[in-house]
Design a protein around this motif. Sequence first.
Motif, mmCIF file in Angstrom:
data_model
loop_
_atom_site.group_PDB
_atom_site.id
_atom_site.type_symbol
_atom_site.label_atom_id
_atom_site.label_comp_id
_atom_site.label_asym_id
_atom_site.label_seq_id
_atom_site.Cartn_x
_atom_site.Cartn_y
_atom_site.Cartn_z
ATOM 1 N N MET A 12 20.901 -35.957 -54.933
ATOM 2 C CA MET A 12 19.602 -36.109 -55.575
ATOM 3 C C MET A 12 19.154 -34.782 -56.194
ATOM 4 O O MET A 12 18.686 -34.740 -57.332
ATOM 5 N N THR A 59 24.247 -41.388 -59.504
ATOM 6 C CA THR A 59 23.458 -42.447 -58.871
ATOM 7 C C THR A 59 24.340 -43.273 -57.941
ATOM 8 O O THR A 59 23.927 -43.620 -56.825
ATOM 9 N N PHE A 79 18.315 -43.421 -61.311
ATOM 10 C CA PHE A 79 17.694 -42.235 -60.729
ATOM 11 C C PHE A 79 16.317 -41.992 -61.331
ATOM 12 O O PHE A 79 15.336 -41.784 -60.617
#
Length: 118
Positions: A12, A59, A79
């Motif tokens: 992330m 992702t 995302f």
Amino acid sequence: MNRHAVLADAVMLVHFAFLVFLVFGGFLAWRWPRLIWVHVLAAAWGFSTVAFSLPCPLTDVEDWARERAGEATLSGSGFIDHYIEGVLYPDRYTALLQGLVGVAVVASWCGFIARRAT
């Protein structure tokens, strides 16, 4: 926190870093000219994902890691849909912000070319 959760969070953060680089990387190339080629590739990828609805492998990796960590996945959303749209700005501004990112990228490239010409 297990290793899959750590991996998901790391992916992330890499994804956010990529988006920041996508917007500002051309300006970084003013200082480090060789970086322009990396930025051109990043911008091409970013444009392609929006224009052609290409899935992002980051992702997929994040979803894979979150699932193995027993956490909720991005639920089929991308995302940006999950972390940015509706969180950092209202959904109705998506097209405007995409346009502004495009303007920033082109401006950074124009500035890069102008600086190289002098």
